[in-house]
Design an enzyme around this catalytic site. Sequence first.
Site, short mmCIF file in Angstrom:
data_model
loop_
_atom_site.label_atom_id
_atom_site.label_comp_id
_atom_site.label_asym_id
_atom_site.label_seq_id
_atom_site.Cartn_x
_atom_site.Cartn_y
_atom_site.Cartn_z
N ASP A 42 0.84 -1.20 0.00
CA ASP A 42 0.00 0.00 0.00
C ASP A 42 0.87 1.24 0.00
O ASP A 42 0.47 2.30 0.50
CB ASP A 42 -0.92 -0.01 1.22
CG ASP A 42 -2.02 1.04 1.11
OD1 ASP A 42 -2.59 1.43 2.15
OD2 ASP A 42 -2.30 1.49 -0.02
N GLU A 50 -11.44 4.13 -0.92
CA GLU A 50 -11.84 4.46 0.46
C GLU A 50 -12.69 5.74 0.52
O GLU A 50 -12.39 6.73 -0.10
CB GLU A 50 -10.61 4.62 1.38
CG GLU A 50 -9.49 5.49 0.86
CD GLU A 50 -8.44 4.71 0.11
OE1 GLU A 50 -8.74 3.65 -0.46
OE2 GLU A 50 -7.30 5.17 0.05
N ASP A 105 -3.22 -3.06 -2.45
CA ASP A 105 -4.28 -2.05 -2.48
C ASP A 105 -4.16 -1.22 -3.76
O ASP A 105 -3.09 -1.13 -4.37
CB ASP A 105 -4.16 -1.13 -1.26
CG ASP A 105 -5.37 -0.20 -1.12
OD1 ASP A 105 -5.20 0.88 -0.52
OD2 ASP A 105 -6.46 -0.55 -1.60
N ASN A 106 -5.27 -0.61 -4.18
CA ASN A 106 -5.27 0.42 -5.24
C ASN A 106 -4.91 -0.09 -6.63
O ASN A 106 -4.33 0.67 -7.43
CB ASN A 106 -4.32 1.57 -4.88
CG ASN A 106 -4.57 2.10 -3.51
OD1 ASN A 106 -3.68 2.06 -2.65
ND2 ASN A 106 -5.76 2.60 -3.25
N LYS A 157 2.82 3.45 -5.73
CA LYS A 157 2.27 2.44 -6.65
C LYS A 157 3.29 1.97 -7.66
O LYS A 157 3.23 0.82 -8.09
CB LYS A 157 1.01 2.99 -7.33
CG LYS A 157 -0.03 3.55 -6.35
CD LYS A 157 -0.26 2.62 -5.14
CE LYS A 157 -0.95 3.35 -4.00
NZ LYS A 157 -0.90 2.57 -2.73
O1 OZS Z 1 -0.73 7.15 -3.24
C1 OZS Z 1 -1.25 6.36 -2.45
N1 OZS Z 1 -0.54 5.68 -1.57
C2 OZS Z 1 0.89 5.92 -1.49
C3 OZS Z 1 1.30 5.65 -0.09
C4 OZS Z 1 2.49 6.03 0.33
C5 OZS Z 1 2.87 5.80 1.73
O2 OZS Z 1 3.85 4.77 1.76
C6 OZS Z 1 5.02 5.29 2.38
N2 OZS Z 1 6.16 4.54 1.88
C7 OZS Z 1 6.85 4.75 0.75
N3 OZS Z 1 7.83 3.80 0.67
C8 OZS Z 1 7.71 3.02 1.75
C9 OZS Z 1 8.56 1.87 2.07
F1 OZS Z 1 7.86 0.74 1.97
F2 OZS Z 1 9.56 1.83 1.20
F3 OZS Z 1 9.05 1.98 3.28
C10 OZS Z 1 6.69 3.46 2.52
C11 OZS Z 1 4.99 6.77 2.07
O3 OZS Z 1 5.85 7.48 2.92
C12 OZS Z 1 3.52 7.04 2.34
O4 OZS Z 1 3.24 7.06 3.71
C13 OZS Z 1 -2.72 6.19 -2.43
C14 OZS Z 1 -3.48 7.12 -3.16
C15 OZS Z 1 -4.85 7.01 -3.16
N4 OZS Z 1 -5.59 7.96 -3.91
O5 OZS Z 1 -6.83 7.84 -4.01
O6 OZS Z 1 -4.96 8.89 -4.48
C16 OZS Z 1 -5.52 5.99 -2.46
C17 OZS Z 1 -4.76 5.07 -1.76
O7 OZS Z 1 -5.35 4.04 -1.05
C18 OZS Z 1 -3.36 5.15 -1.73
O8 OZS Z 1 -2.66 4.19 -1.06
MG MG Z 2 -3.95 2.55 -0.54
#
Ligand code: OZS
Ligand code: MG
Length: 214
Positions: free
Chosen positions: A141, A199, A169-170, A144
């Site tokens: 999650d 969501e 997810d997504n 992407k």
């Molecule tokens: O962009 C979305 N999610 C991106 C989510 C990103 C999250 O994952 C973390 N991360 C990055 N790398 C790592 C790791 F693993 F390397 F540590 C962790 C980022 O700091 C952030 O908290 C999103 C967007 C929508 N939307 O509707 O736009 C809906 C959704 O459910 C979504 O999840």
């Molecule tokens: Mg998500």
Amino acid sequence: TQSTRPQRILGAVQQNATRGDPRSVVRAIDQYCRNQEWAMNVGDEKGCILDSVVSEVNPATVLELGTYCGYSTVRIASLLPPHAKLITLEFNPEFAVIARQVIAWAGLEDKIQLVEGASGDLIPKMKEQFGVETFDLVFLDHWKDRYLPDTKLMEECGLLRKGSVLLADNVICPGTPEYLEFVRSSPRYESQYFKSHLEYTKVEDGLEKSVFLG
Ligand SMILES: O=C(NC/C=C/[C@H]1O[C@@H](n2cnc(C(F)(F)F)c2)[C@H](O)[C@@H]1O)c1cc([N+](=O)[O-])cc(O)c1O
Ligand SMILES: [Mg+2]
């Protein structure tokens, strides 16, 4: 000074959820994000599908990529058997600070290890640094465009075993086209799509469950 959305989500948890009650934490975040301001938690509709997969797999080891405020971290950990462990990776230090407090409010610190950093750096260190053999369940999650490279990296690092379950997810919105094409066409995965909605909206989205065949 202006608060951030994750800070406001933590406030909603501290005001409306009961300490030590993970389901009340999940409910408080969902109510805040449905009624006050949208946030990218997996949410309650997809969350119920997540719950059913976690219950079916009954994992001893879980990896979550993308903690954000800890909504799905708490949701998954609340369903784990007593000695099971969940490792969750978060890149953004500000999000990690909030997620640690949400996890603490839920009383799930003993089941959850939040690790800060980038997946590309942390995944190769999983065995040596965190004493993990393989993961029974991985919840993707995070960014992407990282789903596919990180899945290949987990394979290369021997973190998946025959029967390991990936839940992403997504896969529709925002979408993960390369990942979806890979897991659906590779002979090494058995994939299944669970249709749902983004969501807190009526927009289509869904979860893809992919079993690694070894
Ligand atoms: O962009 C979305 N999610 C991106 C989510 C990103 C999250 O994952 C973390 N991360 C990055 N790398 C790592 C790791 F693993 F390397 F540590 C962790 C980022 O700091 C952030 O908290 C999103 C967007 C929508 N939307 O509707 O736009 C809906 C959704 O459910 C979504 O999840
Ligand atoms: Mg998500």
